[in-house]
Design a protein around this motif. Sequence first.
Motif, PDB file in Angstrom:
ATOM      1  N   LEU A 128     -13.912   4.976  -0.322  1.00  0.00           N
ATOM      2  CA  LEU A 128     -12.803   5.238  -1.237  1.00  0.00           C
ATOM      3  C   LEU A 128     -11.566   5.700  -0.471  1.00  0.00           C
ATOM      4  N   SER A 129     -11.761   6.519   0.538  1.00  0.00           N
ATOM      5  CA  SER A 129     -10.638   6.988   1.357  1.00  0.00           C
ATOM      6  C   SER A 129      -9.989   5.830   2.099  1.00  0.00           C
ATOM      7  N   VAL A 130     -10.817   4.954   2.658  1.00  0.00           N
ATOM      8  CA  VAL A 130     -10.301   3.785   3.385  1.00  0.00           C
ATOM      9  C   VAL A 130      -9.543   2.882   2.417  1.00  0.00           C
ATOM     10  N   ALA A 131     -10.116   2.659   1.232  1.00  0.00           N
ATOM     11  CA  ALA A 131      -9.457   1.799   0.236  1.00  0.00           C
ATOM     12  C   ALA A 131      -8.127   2.411  -0.201  1.00  0.00           C
ATOM     13  N   ALA A 132      -8.111   3.721  -0.432  1.00  0.00           N
ATOM     14  CA  ALA A 132      -6.877   4.395  -0.854  1.00  0.00           C
ATOM     15  C   ALA A 132      -5.820   4.292   0.240  1.00  0.00           C
ATOM     16  N   PHE A 133      -6.235   4.475   1.486  1.00  0.00           N
ATOM     17  CA  PHE A 133      -5.299   4.363   2.601  1.00  0.00           C
ATOM     18  C   PHE A 133      -4.755   2.941   2.708  1.00  0.00           C
ATOM     19  N   ALA A 134      -5.622   1.945   2.526  1.00  0.00           N
ATOM     20  CA  ALA A 134      -5.201   0.546   2.602  1.00  0.00           C
ATOM     21  C   ALA A 134      -4.180   0.241   1.508  1.00  0.00           C
ATOM     22  N   ILE A 135      -4.426   0.714   0.300  1.00  0.00           N
ATOM     23  CA  ILE A 135      -3.481   0.487  -0.802  1.00  0.00           C
ATOM     24  C   ILE A 135      -2.162   1.185  -0.504  1.00  0.00           C
ATOM     25  N   PHE A 136      -2.225   2.407  -0.026  1.00  0.00           N
ATOM     26  CA  PHE A 136      -1.019   3.148   0.339  1.00  0.00           C
ATOM     27  C   PHE A 136      -0.220   2.393   1.410  1.00  0.00           C
ATOM     28  N   ALA A 137      -0.917   1.887   2.418  1.00  0.00           N
ATOM     29  CA  ALA A 137      -0.249   1.168   3.498  1.00  0.00           C
ATOM     30  C   ALA A 137       0.396  -0.110   2.976  1.00  0.00           C
ATOM     31  N   ILE A 138      -0.272  -0.825   2.087  1.00  0.00           N
ATOM     32  CA  ILE A 138       0.292  -2.069   1.525  1.00  0.00           C
ATOM     33  C   ILE A 138       1.530  -1.752   0.708  1.00  0.00           C
TER      34      ILE A 138
END
Length: 145
Positions: A128-138
Amino acid sequence: MSAGALAAVEEIALTRGPSGLGFNIIGGTDQDYIAHDSGIYVSSIKEKGSAAADGRLQEGDQILEVNGVKLEDLLHSAAVDLFRNAGEHVVLKVRHKVQNQQNGPLSTRSERDSEDSSLAMLAIPVLLSVAAFAIFAIVKYRQRM
């Protein structure tokens, strides 16, 4: 059995009763009960059998000899035949299970399942942390465009 574990060896004399000797066995060259060990082991004791009445034989004990015949490098069926043809009075040479020794697989299915579920529970927050970071980065990347 590990090389460092010392277990008592005992001779146990049993008389065959209505239910035989009153225990079941597992193991043999075709049926490892313990990894890389073809020994013959007591898998269960029948409640009202000769072995239960005697009280010394326990589940997990290794049977080394039956009436002086060594149980080494035997197929399971050959060991069963030895017991069946041993006569009315049977002398067993037994290596008792070391306390805290675990026979069978190194971990049970339920232990493996709980380990797997524990790992999954740890992996979910990470994913979930990785997914949240990926969305934030996008989102940040698109804002710059």
